[in-house]
Design an enzyme around this catalytic site. Structure first.
Site, PDB file in Angstrom:
ATOM      1  N   LYS A  44       1.736   2.066  -5.140  1.00 36.99           N
ATOM      2  CA  LYS A  44       2.260   1.500  -6.398  1.00 36.99           C
ATOM      3  C   LYS A  44       1.305   1.767  -7.562  1.00 36.99           C
ATOM      4  CE  LYS A  44       2.310  -2.503  -4.307  1.00 36.99           C
ATOM      5  NZ  LYS A  44       2.081  -2.112  -2.910  1.00 36.99           N
ATOM      6  N   GLN A  60       1.904  -6.111  -3.227  1.00 39.70           N
ATOM      7  CA  GLN A  60       2.387  -6.228  -1.845  1.00 39.70           C
ATOM      8  C   GLN A  60       3.666  -5.379  -1.675  1.00 39.70           C
ATOM      9  OE1 GLN A  60       1.398  -9.617  -3.386  1.00 39.70           O
ATOM     10  NE2 GLN A  60      -0.495  -8.644  -2.809  1.00 39.70           N
ATOM     11  N   GLY A 112      -4.628  -4.346  -3.671  1.00 41.45           N
ATOM     12  CA  GLY A 112      -5.624  -3.326  -3.988  1.00 41.45           C
ATOM     13  C   GLY A 112      -4.848  -2.097  -4.405  1.00 41.45           C
ATOM     14  N   HIS A 113      -4.897  -1.776  -5.685  1.00 40.52           N
ATOM     15  CA  HIS A 113      -4.100  -0.670  -6.218  1.00 40.52           C
ATOM     16  C   HIS A 113      -5.024   0.459  -6.661  1.00 40.52           C
ATOM     17  CE1 HIS A 113      -0.600  -3.670  -7.176  1.00 40.52           C
ATOM     18  NE2 HIS A 113      -0.898  -3.593  -5.902  1.00 40.52           N
ATOM     19  N   ASP A 163       0.811  -1.228   0.000  1.00 41.55           N
ATOM     20  CA  ASP A 163       0.000   0.000   0.000  1.00 41.55           C
ATOM     21  C   ASP A 163       0.837   1.267   0.000  1.00 41.55           C
ATOM     22  OD1 ASP A 163      -2.210  -1.705   0.139  1.00 41.55           O
ATOM     23  OD2 ASP A 163      -2.139  -1.720   2.331  1.00 41.55           O
ATOM     24  N   THR A 217      -9.550  -5.022   1.899  1.00 37.36           N
ATOM     25  CA  THR A 217     -10.408  -5.524   2.981  1.00 37.36           C
ATOM     26  C   THR A 217     -11.042  -4.404   3.804  1.00 37.36           C
ATOM     27  OG1 THR A 217      -8.467  -5.647   4.401  1.00 37.36           O
ATOM     28  CG2 THR A 217      -9.071  -7.654   3.234  1.00 37.36           C
TER      29      THR A 217
END
Ligand code: GDP
Ligand code: IMO
Ligand code: MG
Length: 429
Positions: free
Chosen positions: A16, A224, A40-41, A13, A301
């Site tokens: 990226k 990640q 999650g990008h 996070d 999440t």
């Protein structure tokens, strides 16, 4: 010609997605090489937010987007993501979005096992995203996985599911006290996904190598962060793939000599979702303030991210493991208005000074960060587009990071938007 790998240097996070979207303007191909929809990008373009879990963050720039063999793909999530992008008028046809025939498929039992295991572990849980990532990579390593090439062959797929499910159901029912799964509806549902996705399934290695031969520029999108890497991260509080730059080659099917640069994304402070060690974690009102101002909630999440000061021990570790050639500092604007800032330069552990990140969790637990304090700035920097225009103390903070990490800062991000960026040295020029 430049072929650049983007990796997160911390625990994910770092921003990226924003940087891949920004740099994709100069690339012809954007490829994901590991991870799955645990990622999650976030991209923000003209005020509109897009969160991508599987589709590479080059899609808004209309670039060829590849999902490499190193990725684990939940087809239900991919289909939903493609539908959502299509609704917004974004082309995700098979000419633009391609999936490796060798990418492994996340099955319902992977998710079920992931969730049931975490439940069973209670306090000892890893805090996974519950997306079945670990169990899918386990099956890949133990040669029980299902790849896209099998998914799109109805006979082979049905046979494999039936064979694998016997063992999975035994484990689910008798060890994890979870519900066993019925193969028939599963096979039917996955056949629908297979039909839908089959036109996208190709040999990514051939596509990549053709692009390289034609002199195209490639951007490798890491997911990640370095310290969630299965080998080099804070094991066992890690994800199940290699997140470091070296895996870009393996996970996309190219040779190492093609990579020309490795950019490490560094959040101006540190965050972590899930459990595991975090030496510079803040438990005070400054941590709360950073969490709120930085809107630090997981893009996958929705969990609150733990927040702490910037950790140079972590950054140096990432620099060495990835062979970083440049840094991007993100979310510098979140630090606006803080009276002073701290940077952890080393750890003190049982009377000893540690400058390198230890492998032992037991050692890490006893590590106390040693901080250097720098003055903050009061100005709102989100509108600034030139390095020289940043407040003196913001420049001082950046210069100090550069000195300590011994890697040049190429880009500074001062807001979530694509244009809220200061380019110091463009990685593609
Ligand atoms: P990724 O997983 O590394 O792509 O990062 P995420 O998208 O999960 O989390 C980064 C969050 O920070 C997202 O909500 C971004 O929109 C946001 N973001 C990225 N860069 C900046 C920045 O420079 N400033 C601020 N305020 N937000 C940013
Ligand atoms: P992006 O790409 C932050 C974390 C989970 C958990 C651990 C293992 O958005 O930076 P997993 O589901 O992978 O088995 O969970 O890894 N994790 C992430 N944390 N950002 C991510 O991705 C993450 N992907 C996994 O929270 O601690
Ligand atoms: Mg993320």
């Amino acid at each position: 010609m430049s072929n650049i790998v983007i990796v997160g240097t911390q625990w994910g996070d770092e921003g990226k997605g924003k940087i891949v979207d920004l740099l994709a303007e100069y690339a012809d191909v954007v490829v994901r090489f590991q991870g799955g929809n645990n990622a999650g990008h976030t991209m923000v373009v003209e005020g509109e937010q897009f969160i991508s879990h599987l589709v590479p963050s080059g899609i808004l720039q209309k670039k060829t987007c590849l999902i490499g063999n190193g990725v684990v793909v939940d087809p239900s999530v991919l289909v939903e993501e493609l539908d959502r992008l299509k609704d917004k008028g974004i082309d995700t046809g098979p000419d633009l979005l391609k999936i490796s025939e060798k990418a492994h498929v996340i099955m319902p039992y992977h998710k079920q096992i992931d969730l049931a295991r975490e439940r069973m572990k209670g306090d000892q849980k890893i805090g996974t995203t519950g997306r079945g990532i670990g169990p899918c990579y386990e099956d890949k390593a133990s040669r029980r996985g299902i790849r896209f090439v099998e998914l799109i062959d109805p006979e082979v797929f049905k046979e494999t599911v039936n064979a694998v499910l016997e063992e999975k159901n035994f484990y689910l029912k008798n060890y994890l006290s979870a519900e066993p799964l019925d193969p028939e509806p599963m096979v039917r549902q996955y056949q629908d996904y297979a039909e839908r996705l089959a036109p996208h399934v190709v040999n990514i290695s051939i596509v990549m190598n053709q692009a390289l031969k034609a002199g195209k520029q490639i951007l490798f999108e890491g997911a990640q962060g370095t310290h969630l890497d299965i080998d080099h991260g804070t094991y066992p509080f890690v994800t199940s793939s290699n997140t470091v730059s070296g895996n870009a080659c393996c996970g996309a099917g190219i040779g190492p000599k093609e990579i020309t640069g490795v950019i490490g994304i560094v959040k101006a402070y540190t965050t972590r979702v899930g459990m595991g060690p975090f030496p510079t974690e803040l438990f005070d009102e400054i941590g709360d303030r950073i969490q709120k101002k930085g809107a630090e909630f997981g893009a996958t999440t929705g969990r609150k991210r733990r927040c702490g000061w910037l950790d140079i021990v972590l950054l140096r570790n990432a620099a060495r493991l990835n062979g970083l050639t440049g840094l991007v500092i993100t979310k510098l604007d979140v630090l606006d208005g803080l009276e002073s800032l701290k940077i952890c330069t080393r750890y003190e552990c049982n009377g000893e000074t540690l400058e390198d990140f230890p492998a032992s969790l037991k050692t890490l637990e006893t590590c106390k960060p040693v901080f250097e304090t720098l003055p903050g700035w009061s100005e709102d920097i989100s509108g600034i587009r030139k390095f020289e225009d940043l407040p003196k103390n913001a420049r001082r903070y950046l210069d100090r990071i550069e000195d300590l990490a011994e890697i040049p800062i190429d880009i500074i991000s001062v807001g979530p938007g694509r244009d809220e960026t200061i380019i110091v040295c463009h990685p593609f020029t």
